[in-house]
Design a protein around this motif. Sequence first.
Motif, PDB file in Angstrom:
ATOM      1  N   ARG A 154       0.844  -1.188   0.000  1.00 41.51           N
ATOM      2  CA  ARG A 154       0.000   0.000   0.000  1.00 41.51           C
ATOM      3  C   ARG A 154       0.883   1.243   0.000  1.00 41.51           C
ATOM      4  N   ALA A 155       0.493   2.214  -0.818  1.00 36.12           N
ATOM      5  CA  ALA A 155       1.187   3.492  -0.881  1.00 36.12           C
ATOM      6  C   ALA A 155       0.205   4.608  -0.556  1.00 36.12           C
ATOM      7  N   SER A 156       0.642   5.562   0.248  1.00 36.18           N
ATOM      8  CA  SER A 156      -0.266   6.623   0.689  1.00 36.18           C
ATOM      9  C   SER A 156      -0.338   7.784  -0.297  1.00 36.18           C
ATOM     10  N   THR A 157       0.773   8.064  -0.983  1.00 29.98           N
ATOM     11  CA  THR A 157       0.827   9.220  -1.872  1.00 29.98           C
ATOM     12  C   THR A 157       1.512   8.852  -3.188  1.00 29.98           C
ATOM     13  N   ARG A 158       1.449   9.793  -4.120  1.00 28.87           N
ATOM     14  CA  ARG A 158       2.120   9.613  -5.404  1.00 28.87           C
ATOM     15  C   ARG A 158       3.617   9.421  -5.217  1.00 28.87           C
ATOM     16  N   MET A 159       4.188  10.140  -4.265  1.00 32.17           N
ATOM     17  CA  MET A 159       5.633  10.063  -4.042  1.00 32.17           C
ATOM     18  C   MET A 159       6.040   8.681  -3.538  1.00 32.17           C
ATOM     19  N   VAL A 160       5.256   8.125  -2.628  1.00 35.91           N
ATOM     20  CA  VAL A 160       5.557   6.783  -2.117  1.00 35.91           C
ATOM     21  C   VAL A 160       5.385   5.746  -3.221  1.00 35.91           C
ATOM     22  N   SER A 161       4.368   5.937  -4.051  1.00 33.98           N
ATOM     23  CA  SER A 161       4.152   5.024  -5.183  1.00 33.98           C
ATOM     24  C   SER A 161       5.367   5.001  -6.105  1.00 33.98           C
ATOM     25  N   LYS A 162       5.859   6.181  -6.442  1.00 36.98           N
ATOM     26  CA  LYS A 162       7.014   6.289  -7.328  1.00 36.98           C
ATOM     27  C   LYS A 162       8.252   5.654  -6.701  1.00 36.98           C
ATOM     28  N   THR A 202       5.437  -3.182  -6.129  1.00 32.51           N
ATOM     29  CA  THR A 202       4.240  -2.706  -6.825  1.00 32.51           C
ATOM     30  C   THR A 202       3.375  -1.914  -5.843  1.00 32.51           C
ATOM     31  N   PRO A 203       3.186  -0.612  -6.088  1.00 31.88           N
ATOM     32  CA  PRO A 203       2.364   0.185  -5.170  1.00 31.88           C
ATOM     33  C   PRO A 203       0.874  -0.010  -5.415  1.00 31.88           C
ATOM     34  N   VAL A 204       0.104   0.003  -4.348  1.00 30.49           N
ATOM     35  CA  VAL A 204      -1.355  -0.053  -4.432  1.00 30.49           C
ATOM     36  C   VAL A 204      -1.885   1.087  -3.568  1.00 30.49           C
ATOM     37  N   ASN A 205      -2.582   2.024  -4.180  1.00 31.47           N
ATOM     38  CA  ASN A 205      -3.087   3.176  -3.431  1.00 31.47           C
ATOM     39  C   ASN A 205      -4.400   2.849  -2.731  1.00 31.47           C
ATOM     40  N   MET A 206      -4.450   3.167  -1.452  1.00 34.57           N
ATOM     41  CA  MET A 206      -5.686   3.000  -0.679  1.00 34.57           C
ATOM     42  C   MET A 206      -5.570   3.795   0.610  1.00 34.57           C
ATOM     43  N   GLN A 238      -8.539   1.032   4.939  1.00 37.20           N
ATOM     44  CA  GLN A 238      -8.713  -0.199   4.165  1.00 37.20           C
ATOM     45  C   GLN A 238      -7.512  -1.146   4.229  1.00 37.20           C
ATOM     46  N   VAL A 239      -6.411  -0.663   4.805  1.00 34.50           N
ATOM     47  CA  VAL A 239      -5.149  -1.401   4.711  1.00 34.50           C
ATOM     48  C   VAL A 239      -5.180  -2.743   5.439  1.00 34.50           C
ATOM     49  N   THR A 240      -5.653  -2.753   6.677  1.00 36.23           N
ATOM     50  CA  THR A 240      -5.621  -3.979   7.474  1.00 36.23           C
ATOM     51  C   THR A 240      -6.409  -5.105   6.817  1.00 36.23           C
ATOM     52  N   GLU A 241      -7.603  -4.798   6.342  1.00 38.24           N
ATOM     53  CA  GLU A 241      -8.419  -5.812   5.674  1.00 38.24           C
ATOM     54  C   GLU A 241      -7.759  -6.287   4.383  1.00 38.24           C
ATOM     55  N   ALA A 242      -7.154  -5.347   3.647  1.00 33.91           N
ATOM     56  CA  ALA A 242      -6.495  -5.709   2.389  1.00 33.91           C
ATOM     57  C   ALA A 242      -5.325  -6.659   2.631  1.00 33.91           C
ATOM     58  N   VAL A 289      -2.863  -7.134  -0.676  1.00 36.11           N
ATOM     59  CA  VAL A 289      -1.513  -6.567  -0.671  1.00 36.11           C
ATOM     60  C   VAL A 289      -0.675  -7.355   0.343  1.00 36.11           C
ATOM     61  N   ASP A 290       0.643  -7.280   0.176  1.00 34.94           N
ATOM     62  CA  ASP A 290       1.556  -7.987   1.080  1.00 34.94           C
ATOM     63  C   ASP A 290       1.887  -7.174   2.322  1.00 34.94           C
ATOM     64  N   GLY A 291       1.614  -5.883   2.250  1.00 36.69           N
ATOM     65  CA  GLY A 291       1.935  -5.016   3.375  1.00 36.69           C
ATOM     66  C   GLY A 291       1.662  -3.575   3.008  1.00 36.69           C
ATOM     67  N   ALA A 292       2.276  -2.678   3.766  1.00 34.39           N
ATOM     68  CA  ALA A 292       2.003  -1.259   3.549  1.00 34.39           C
ATOM     69  C   ALA A 292       3.210  -0.416   3.908  1.00 34.39           C
ATOM     70  N   MET A 293       3.371   0.652   3.146  1.00 32.26           N
ATOM     71  CA  MET A 293       4.270   1.722   3.573  1.00 32.26           C
ATOM     72  C   MET A 293       3.394   2.696   4.338  1.00 32.26           C
ATOM     73  N   ALA A 294       3.625   2.797   5.626  1.00 30.91           N
ATOM     74  CA  ALA A 294       2.756   3.627   6.454  1.00 30.91           C
ATOM     75  C   ALA A 294       3.525   4.137   7.662  1.00 30.91           C
TER      76      ALA A 294
END
Length: 340
Positions: free
Chosen positions: A168-176, A184-188, A192-196, A202-207
């Motif tokens: 999971r990516a929070s912003t465009r910058m984190v996605s890039k 592979t970034p997934v925006n959400m 929604q992250v924990t359920e995902a 998703v395998d995890g999150a940048m948070a």
Amino acid sequence: MKKSIQKFTLTAATLVSISTYADPVILKIAHFLPPTSGVQVKVIQPWCDTIQKESAGQLKCQIYPAMQLGGTPAQLVDQVKNGVADIVWTAPGYSAGRFPTIEAMELPFVVTDAVSGSKAAWAFYQKNAQKEFDAYKVLALHVDGGMVAHTARKPISNMASLAGLKLRASTRMVSKLLQTMGATPVNMPPAQVTEAISKGVVDGAMASWEVVMPTKLAEVAEFHTEPAAGKPIFSTTVLSLLMNKQKYNSLPANLKAIIDKNSGAPLVANFGKAFGDTITDTKKQVAASKGKIIVLAPTDYDAMRKTAQTFENEWIKDVTAKGMNGKQLAADAHAFALKP
């Protein structure tokens, strides 16, 4: 008779004026995290208590956490601009492309911690980004202290371990940044992250550490990867407390003065301290619940940072093509972040 009518009219007008002034001003404040989040408990609610006390009850807040006014976190900037809310706390980066200048503070490996990073974000805003926030009364701009890689099953110990992971990516910058490093970034949104993760979407999150407990992320993510203490972190999210400009302008001078006194640099410092304290507390809780905090080895950290430099160079090129001085903006971000 005419004199009596004039006197009555003047008295009535005065009473109406006093009555209007005596009515408290209710400020509707919206944000995207739960009411138990550190940002509400440690900063927003105390701020509301302070302005209510200093205004002798003339200023009061109604807080709407967890998007209770409807919409998505990305729409909060429009909700406050259009008067649906009077004040919002949100990330400008959730509205991709609308606040390009402040993005410089979200470049990889710039911010080290919440306190110095928030101070840097405010200084950067004052020098470079006031124009793009001209539609708002900006009460504070700060950072979350930095992104950490939270993963469910596969620990991240180097750049190679990022390959193929959906995060999971929070912003465009984190996605890039994730794309640059092979993930592979997934925006959400945070909610929604924990359920995902639990469903394997998703395998995890940048948070940030701030969202780990309110969103119960620690219940599904076993591994938490970050640089060594004192080292600039992967990326950060710039966050903002924005007020509807018309609402602010409608206030009498004494109430404006109370808002002003409790905003700007002092409020930024409060956000920075609160987020810094939350990071410390959350890491203790994660460790106590047998979560594994992984500190990157110097060689692996340096390799990630070197790769991320290519993304910074691309960002500079992109914003320069849009008429901005990308090189200077990036330099300012790094320079302000280095100040204690």
